[in-house]
Design an enzyme around this catalytic site. Sequence first.
Site, PDB file in Angstrom:
ATOM      1  N   TYR A 194     -29.155  80.683 -45.379  1.00 37.63           N
ATOM      2  CA  TYR A 194     -30.112  80.602 -44.271  1.00 37.63           C
ATOM      3  C   TYR A 194     -30.239  79.170 -43.755  1.00 37.63           C
ATOM      4  CZ  TYR A 194     -31.722  85.319 -45.506  1.00 37.63           C
ATOM      5  OH  TYR A 194     -31.797  86.667 -45.770  1.00 37.63           O
ATOM      6  N   LYS A 246     -23.882  86.141 -57.817  1.00 39.69           N
ATOM      7  CA  LYS A 246     -22.663  86.920 -57.541  1.00 39.69           C
ATOM      8  C   LYS A 246     -21.498  86.047 -58.019  1.00 39.69           C
ATOM      9  CE  LYS A 246     -20.603  90.522 -55.744  1.00 39.69           C
ATOM     10  NZ  LYS A 246     -20.645  91.833 -56.394  1.00 39.69           N
ATOM     11  N   ASP A 250     -25.564  93.012 -56.990  1.00 39.74           N
ATOM     12  CA  ASP A 250     -25.410  94.449 -56.712  1.00 39.74           C
ATOM     13  C   ASP A 250     -25.939  95.266 -57.894  1.00 39.74           C
ATOM     14  OD1 ASP A 250     -23.317  93.165 -57.986  1.00 39.74           O
ATOM     15  OD2 ASP A 250     -21.731  94.420 -57.146  1.00 39.74           O
ATOM     16  N   ASP A 287     -34.417  87.466 -50.817  1.00 40.85           N
ATOM     17  CA  ASP A 287     -34.990  88.095 -49.628  1.00 40.85           C
ATOM     18  C   ASP A 287     -34.818  89.612 -49.724  1.00 40.85           C
ATOM     19  OD1 ASP A 287     -36.026  88.488 -47.132  1.00 40.85           O
ATOM     20  OD2 ASP A 287     -34.367  87.590 -46.023  1.00 40.85           O
ATOM     21  N   ASP A 326     -37.742  92.768 -50.962  1.00 42.69           N
ATOM     22  CA  ASP A 326     -38.131  93.911 -50.127  1.00 42.69           C
ATOM     23  C   ASP A 326     -37.929  95.219 -50.889  1.00 42.69           C
ATOM     24  OD1 ASP A 326     -38.911  92.343 -48.054  1.00 42.69           O
ATOM     25  OD2 ASP A 326     -37.609  93.239 -46.553  1.00 42.69           O
TER      26      ASP A 326
END
Length: 355
Positions: A138, A188, A220, A244, A248
Amino acid sequence: MKKVAVIPGDGIGPEVIGAALEVLKKAAPGAFEFQSVAMGGNAIDKYGEPLPAESLKTCQEADATLLGAVGGPKWDNVPPEIRPERGLLGVRKGLKVFANIRPAKIFAPLASACPLRKDIADKGIDFVIIRELTGGIYFGKHEAFTTPDGEKAARDVMEYTEHEIRRIAHVGFKAAMGRRKIVTSVDKANILTSSRLWREVVEDVAKEYPEVKLNHLYVDNASMQLIRVPSEFDVIVTENTFGDILSDEASQIVGSIGMIPSASLGDNNRGLYEPIHGSAPDIAGQDKANPIGTILCGAMMLRYSFGMNSEADRIERAVDEVLNDGLRTGDIFTGSEGTKLITGSQMKDAILAKL
Ligand code: NAD
């Protein structure tokens, strides 16, 4: 008197912030001077930019900042450099907050709102996601360009320095020391070089916290385990984008996005407190917004920035009590026996009455 900068923002932002301020004034009378600050879409309309310098300065000079939510369809097509989200990123960067703390806890009276199987939810869900907030993709270089063949292309760069990883890892391990002493670092590392550095640095920091058990999960897999065995998580530490997305997911596991507060902290106590939801343009102005996430942000602010733990406890208890009484805004109303559908302002009034 302590100064608190207040960013109502757009959409339901002003509604939920109004509720949180009333609750704070009742829980800690006379403790704060609140200064309202323009940021987001409303600031674009008024000043042509989402985060005017004056707004950022007020936040930087305050002892803490409380934010509702920004953005909405009205500003979806403004140039990228003045989008409301730029204001959000700007205020996080300007306040030098790098650690976002998001609790994910199931409120017992809302257990029926948990979409997971009862036997999974019954094991209890109480974990915290600690998300790195000022690095990663970001904040990396964003670029749209044309290839030598004339095809449109774009790239976003994911970059982390050792120092950025080290400081967020410390926040995670310290939080775990006050909890069940389990840290799950999410990355990852099978694909990304930045994740391999992440893992190496987290393992190094772990040596300073021998009592804490450290696990690593690929992102994942983490997204699967969060719905398969959420009770096994205590503290999750992860980079900006993964955090992020996972937070959620966590918000859905524990019920509603409208219930969850967050704190963003830096090296000092001047935190930024914001609910995890957005400006919810679909329900703005209809008195349907659940103010609890923002009210609990107020409680987190009392606790983390001002050490006012008993006042924070009172607010959290008042929220528990109204939920126990069966009061529900639309987002958490399932129609189950003994519950009653109420508006956002009725929810706020019920919490004030408990205080
Ligand atoms: P959203 O969180 O605003 O809404 C998602 C869904 O949850 C909607 O159906 C909404 O009605 C519901 N919801 C959210 N908060 C609620 C509450 N307190 N009570 C009851 N229901 C609630 O996410 P979105 O729809 O993806 O985004 C809408 C706008 O908000 C966009 O412009 C987006 O850029 C912006 N946004 C801002 C922030 C922020 O300011 N921190 C965060 C996310 C999105």
